[in-house]
Scaffold this active site. Sequence first.
Site, PDB file in Angstrom:
ATOM      1  N   ASN A 176     -30.195  53.599 -14.435  1.00  0.00           N
ATOM      2  CA  ASN A 176     -29.120  52.934 -13.693  1.00  0.00           C
ATOM      3  C   ASN A 176     -29.658  51.662 -13.031  1.00  0.00           C
ATOM      4  O   ASN A 176     -30.699  51.702 -12.367  1.00  0.00           O
ATOM      5  CB  ASN A 176     -28.556  53.882 -12.621  1.00  0.00           C
ATOM      6  CG  ASN A 176     -27.130  53.521 -12.263  1.00  0.00           C
ATOM      7  OD1 ASN A 176     -26.859  52.372 -11.916  1.00  0.00           O
ATOM      8  ND2 ASN A 176     -26.231  54.485 -12.356  1.00  0.00           N
ATOM      9  N   ALA A 220     -25.021  43.763 -28.106  1.00  0.00           N
ATOM     10  CA  ALA A 220     -24.362  42.642 -27.400  1.00  0.00           C
ATOM     11  C   ALA A 220     -22.842  42.707 -27.406  1.00  0.00           C
ATOM     12  O   ALA A 220     -22.196  42.058 -26.583  1.00  0.00           O
ATOM     13  CB  ALA A 220     -24.821  41.323 -28.021  1.00  0.00           C
ATOM     14  N   LYS A 221     -22.270  43.485 -28.331  1.00  0.00           N
ATOM     15  CA  LYS A 221     -20.792  43.559 -28.377  1.00  0.00           C
ATOM     16  C   LYS A 221     -20.258  44.716 -27.531  1.00  0.00           C
ATOM     17  O   LYS A 221     -19.045  44.909 -27.432  1.00  0.00           O
ATOM     18  CB  LYS A 221     -20.323  43.732 -29.826  1.00  0.00           C
ATOM     19  CG  LYS A 221     -20.568  42.504 -30.691  1.00  0.00           C
ATOM     20  CD  LYS A 221     -20.064  42.743 -32.111  1.00  0.00           C
ATOM     21  CE  LYS A 221     -20.345  41.539 -32.987  1.00  0.00           C
ATOM     22  NZ  LYS A 221     -20.140  41.844 -34.417  1.00  0.00           N
ATOM     23  N   LYS A 257     -17.422  57.413 -22.270  1.00  0.00           N
ATOM     24  CA  LYS A 257     -18.874  57.663 -22.251  1.00  0.00           C
ATOM     25  C   LYS A 257     -19.221  58.785 -23.237  1.00  0.00           C
ATOM     26  O   LYS A 257     -18.556  59.820 -23.244  1.00  0.00           O
ATOM     27  CB  LYS A 257     -19.313  58.037 -20.823  1.00  0.00           C
ATOM     28  CG  LYS A 257     -20.812  58.257 -20.671  1.00  0.00           C
ATOM     29  CD  LYS A 257     -21.191  58.337 -19.194  1.00  0.00           C
ATOM     30  CE  LYS A 257     -22.668  58.661 -19.008  1.00  0.00           C
ATOM     31  NZ  LYS A 257     -23.551  57.685 -19.679  1.00  0.00           N
ATOM     32  N   THR A 272     -29.149  55.344 -22.209  1.00  0.00           N
ATOM     33  CA  THR A 272     -29.557  56.647 -21.681  1.00  0.00           C
ATOM     34  C   THR A 272     -30.083  57.546 -22.807  1.00  0.00           C
ATOM     35  O   THR A 272     -30.191  57.120 -23.954  1.00  0.00           O
ATOM     36  CB  THR A 272     -28.350  57.312 -20.994  1.00  0.00           C
ATOM     37  OG1 THR A 272     -27.228  57.212 -21.876  1.00  0.00           O
ATOM     38  CG2 THR A 272     -28.038  56.621 -19.684  1.00  0.00           C
ATOM     39  N   HIS A 298     -17.485  59.739 -14.607  1.00  0.00           N
ATOM     40  CA  HIS A 298     -17.512  58.518 -15.423  1.00  0.00           C
ATOM     41  C   HIS A 298     -16.216  58.320 -16.208  1.00  0.00           C
ATOM     42  O   HIS A 298     -15.396  59.231 -16.333  1.00  0.00           O
ATOM     43  CB  HIS A 298     -18.686  58.566 -16.410  1.00  0.00           C
ATOM     44  CG  HIS A 298     -20.011  58.267 -15.786  1.00  0.00           C
ATOM     45  ND1 HIS A 298     -20.740  59.210 -15.113  1.00  0.00           N
ATOM     46  CD2 HIS A 298     -20.729  57.115 -15.715  1.00  0.00           C
ATOM     47  CE1 HIS A 298     -21.865  58.663 -14.664  1.00  0.00           C
ATOM     48  NE2 HIS A 298     -21.880  57.387 -15.008  1.00  0.00           N
ATOM     49  N   ALA A 331     -34.407  52.018 -17.431  1.00  0.00           N
ATOM     50  CA  ALA A 331     -33.770  52.449 -16.177  1.00  0.00           C
ATOM     51  C   ALA A 331     -32.465  53.174 -16.490  1.00  0.00           C
ATOM     52  O   ALA A 331     -31.617  52.634 -17.207  1.00  0.00           O
ATOM     53  CB  ALA A 331     -33.490  51.250 -15.278  1.00  0.00           C
ATOM     54  N   ARG A 370     -19.802  47.387 -24.096  1.00  0.00           N
ATOM     55  CA  ARG A 370     -19.307  47.176 -22.723  1.00  0.00           C
ATOM     56  C   ARG A 370     -20.407  46.590 -21.844  1.00  0.00           C
ATOM     57  O   ARG A 370     -20.189  45.621 -21.106  1.00  0.00           O
ATOM     58  CB  ARG A 370     -18.809  48.516 -22.147  1.00  0.00           C
ATOM     59  CG  ARG A 370     -17.503  49.011 -22.733  1.00  0.00           C
ATOM     60  CD  ARG A 370     -17.084  50.346 -22.135  1.00  0.00           C
ATOM     61  NE  ARG A 370     -17.940  51.431 -22.595  1.00  0.00           N
ATOM     62  CZ  ARG A 370     -17.674  52.224 -23.629  1.00  0.00           C
ATOM     63  NH1 ARG A 370     -16.539  52.066 -24.300  1.00  0.00           N
ATOM     64  NH2 ARG A 370     -18.495  53.190 -24.002  1.00  0.00           N
TER      65      ARG A 370
HETATM   66  N1  LIG Z   1     -28.786  51.723 -17.109  1.00  0.00           N
HETATM   67  C1  LIG Z   1     -27.588  51.419 -16.633  1.00  0.00           C
HETATM   68  O1  LIG Z   1     -27.432  50.893 -15.507  1.00  0.00           O
HETATM   69  C2  LIG Z   1     -26.380  51.706 -17.476  1.00  0.00           C
HETATM   70  C3  LIG Z   1     -25.116  51.284 -17.071  1.00  0.00           C
HETATM   71  C4  LIG Z   1     -24.048  51.509 -17.922  1.00  0.00           C
HETATM   72  C5  LIG Z   1     -24.259  52.130 -19.131  1.00  0.00           C
HETATM   73  N2  LIG Z   1     -25.497  52.548 -19.473  1.00  0.00           N
HETATM   74  C6  LIG Z   1     -25.794  53.139 -20.760  1.00  0.00           C
HETATM   75  O2  LIG Z   1     -25.864  52.089 -21.708  1.00  0.00           O
HETATM   76  C7  LIG Z   1     -25.498  52.580 -23.005  1.00  0.00           C
HETATM   77  C8  LIG Z   1     -24.402  51.705 -23.561  1.00  0.00           C
HETATM   78  O3  LIG Z   1     -23.233  51.866 -22.807  1.00  0.00           O
HETATM   79  P1  LIG Z   1     -21.926  51.007 -23.165  1.00  0.00           P
HETATM   80  O4  LIG Z   1     -20.852  51.501 -22.255  1.00  0.00           O
HETATM   81  O5  LIG Z   1     -22.255  49.576 -23.210  1.00  0.00           O
HETATM   82  O6  LIG Z   1     -21.644  51.538 -24.650  1.00  0.00           O
HETATM   83  P2  LIG Z   1     -20.794  50.813 -25.802  1.00  0.00           P
HETATM   84  O7  LIG Z   1     -20.441  51.886 -26.786  1.00  0.00           O
HETATM   85  O8  LIG Z   1     -19.703  49.994 -25.220  1.00  0.00           O
HETATM   86  O9  LIG Z   1     -21.825  49.785 -26.476  1.00  0.00           O
HETATM   87  C9  LIG Z   1     -22.842  50.160 -27.337  1.00  0.00           C
HETATM   88  C10 LIG Z   1     -23.053  49.002 -28.311  1.00  0.00           C
HETATM   89  O10 LIG Z   1     -24.206  49.284 -29.101  1.00  0.00           O
HETATM   90  C11 LIG Z   1     -23.911  48.910 -30.433  1.00  0.00           C
HETATM   91  N3  LIG Z   1     -24.810  49.580 -31.347  1.00  0.00           N
HETATM   92  C12 LIG Z   1     -24.692  50.830 -31.878  1.00  0.00           C
HETATM   93  N4  LIG Z   1     -25.725  51.070 -32.699  1.00  0.00           N
HETATM   94  C13 LIG Z   1     -26.495  49.946 -32.707  1.00  0.00           C
HETATM   95  C14 LIG Z   1     -27.700  49.593 -33.362  1.00  0.00           C
HETATM   96  N5  LIG Z   1     -28.325  50.444 -34.197  1.00  0.00           N
HETATM   97  N6  LIG Z   1     -28.227  48.374 -33.121  1.00  0.00           N
HETATM   98  C15 LIG Z   1     -27.632  47.509 -32.276  1.00  0.00           C
HETATM   99  N7  LIG Z   1     -26.465  47.801 -31.637  1.00  0.00           N
HETATM  100  C16 LIG Z   1     -25.923  49.002 -31.838  1.00  0.00           C
HETATM  101  C17 LIG Z   1     -22.434  49.280 -30.606  1.00  0.00           C
HETATM  102  O11 LIG Z   1     -21.852  48.629 -31.726  1.00  0.00           O
HETATM  103  C18 LIG Z   1     -21.865  48.811 -29.294  1.00  0.00           C
HETATM  104  O12 LIG Z   1     -21.492  47.453 -29.338  1.00  0.00           O
HETATM  105  C19 LIG Z   1     -25.122  54.049 -22.788  1.00  0.00           C
HETATM  106  O13 LIG Z   1     -26.235  54.864 -23.057  1.00  0.00           O
HETATM  107  C20 LIG Z   1     -24.782  54.110 -21.305  1.00  0.00           C
HETATM  108  O14 LIG Z   1     -24.952  55.384 -20.748  1.00  0.00           O
HETATM  109  C21 LIG Z   1     -26.555  52.358 -18.660  1.00  0.00           C
HETATM  110  O1  LIG Z   2     -21.039  53.939 -18.303  1.00  0.00           O
HETATM  111  C1  LIG Z   2     -22.054  54.582 -18.614  1.00  0.00           C
HETATM  112  O2  LIG Z   2     -22.193  55.135 -19.721  1.00  0.00           O
HETATM  113  C2  LIG Z   2     -23.156  54.701 -17.632  1.00  0.00           C
HETATM  114  N1  LIG Z   2     -24.266  55.266 -18.026  1.00  0.00           N
HETATM  115  C3  LIG Z   2     -25.432  55.413 -17.234  1.00  0.00           C
HETATM  116  C4  LIG Z   2     -25.790  56.882 -17.078  1.00  0.00           C
HETATM  117  O3  LIG Z   2     -25.521  57.676 -17.996  1.00  0.00           O
HETATM  118  O4  LIG Z   2     -26.379  57.237 -16.055  1.00  0.00           O
HETATM  119  C5  LIG Z   2     -25.374  54.691 -15.915  1.00  0.00           C
HETATM  120  C6  LIG Z   2     -24.023  54.669 -15.310  1.00  0.00           C
HETATM  121  C7  LIG Z   2     -22.976  54.135 -16.297  1.00  0.00           C
END
Ligand SMILES: NC(=O)c1ccc[n+]([C@@H]2O[C@H](COP(=O)([O-])OP(=O)(O)OC[C@H]3O[C@@H](n4cnc5c(N)ncnc54)[C@H](O)[C@@H]3O)[C@@H](O)[C@H]2O)c1
Ligand SMILES: O=C(O)C1=N[C@H](C(=O)O)CCC1
Length: 251
Positions: free
Chosen positions: A108, A9-10, A140, A78, A136, A106, A12
């Site tokens: 994305n 929850a904390k 990331k 991911t 990206h 998902a 991005r």
């Molecule tokens: N599916 C989508 O549409 C989509 C879009 C953006 C990002 N993503 C993916 O989502 C993931 C997160 O991206 P982000 O940019 O938010 O990363 P981020 O690093 O900003 O956030 C990850 C969070 O997870 C927390 N965390 C780490 N270990 C943990 C645990 N064991 N338990 C609970 N929380 C924990 C961290 O403290 C942090 O707050 C990545 O894999 C990214 O590729 C997917």
């Molecule tokens: O910001 C990220 O990290 C993102 N991760 C996903 C991926 O790896 O496909 C989706 C897009 C953003």
Amino acid sequence: MIKVSVVGAKGRMGSHVVAAVNNASDTELSLALDAGDDLAQITPDNTDVVVEFTVPSVSLTNVLTLIGQGVDVVVGTTGWTDEKLAQVKEAIAKGPKPETQKVFIAPNFAISAVLADYFAVKAARYFESAEVIELHHPTKVDAPSGTAIHTARGIAEARKAAGMAPVPDATETDGGSRGQVIDGIHVHAVRLRGLNAHEEVLFGNVGEQLTIRADSFDRTSFMPGVLLAVRKLAGDAPAGLTVGLDHFLDL
Ligand SMILES: NC(=O)c1ccc[n+]([C@@H]2O[C@H](COP(=O)([O-])OP(=O)(O)OC[C@H]3O[C@@H](n4cnc5c(N)ncnc54)[C@H](O)[C@@H]3O)[C@@H](O)[C@H]2O)c1
Ligand SMILES: O=C(O)C1=N[C@H](C(=O)O)CCC1
């Protein structure tokens, strides 16, 4: 009201999910947990659907724990391999509610990316060459993106089904410039300050090219897809493991 808990929850994405859940009229935030918090707090009594956005190295463990708690899970993190997906299926079968447990993953949640993926699979059999470029933000941690891996696999499957030859490529020396090869499709990753999440799929034939490009300029672009998945899991989504938002869109 659908009771939603957020894990990561904390982060991005997680912080955007918390805001989206608070702003939607049919969802309410239950627990907002991050690293160090005990996921055992999340139970069917306080949560209908969990949204998990953490890091690839911990997501599988979190999902297996949440299945053990008997709560349905939407996963945006991911890093999902076939082996990890198999572990999720096994955990569902052995979990407390094998007939009704729902897990949705998902790569994305942005409609632009889901459609780009869909169009790329449709186009794949008409072009001799295909390559994927994902671009990206530099914070990331994984490369290539989960989305690009999913796109490359979809293109490769479509080419295989059409009985196509491998993509033409006369490269004899490669220090890494040709990218990672996923099921025969080259995938290139760019990390650049100022970018968010972007993907280009390049298709080529003699004398012509098709480019399919999706741009997520802001993380709010993922929220309608996340909320759609939450509503589907609280509603008529099938039990078991589902991968890809295309399953919830009328494509
Ligand atoms: N599916 C989508 O549409 C989509 C879009 C953006 C990002 N993503 C993916 O989502 C993931 C997160 O991206 P982000 O940019 O938010 O990363 P981020 O690093 O900003 O956030 C990850 C969070 O997870 C927390 N965390 C780490 N270990 C943990 C645990 N064991 N338990 C609970 N929380 C924990 C961290 O403290 C942090 O707050 C990545 O894999 C990214 O590729 C997917
Ligand atoms: O910001 C990220 O990290 C993102 N991760 C996903 C991926 O790896 O496909 C989706 C897009 C953003």
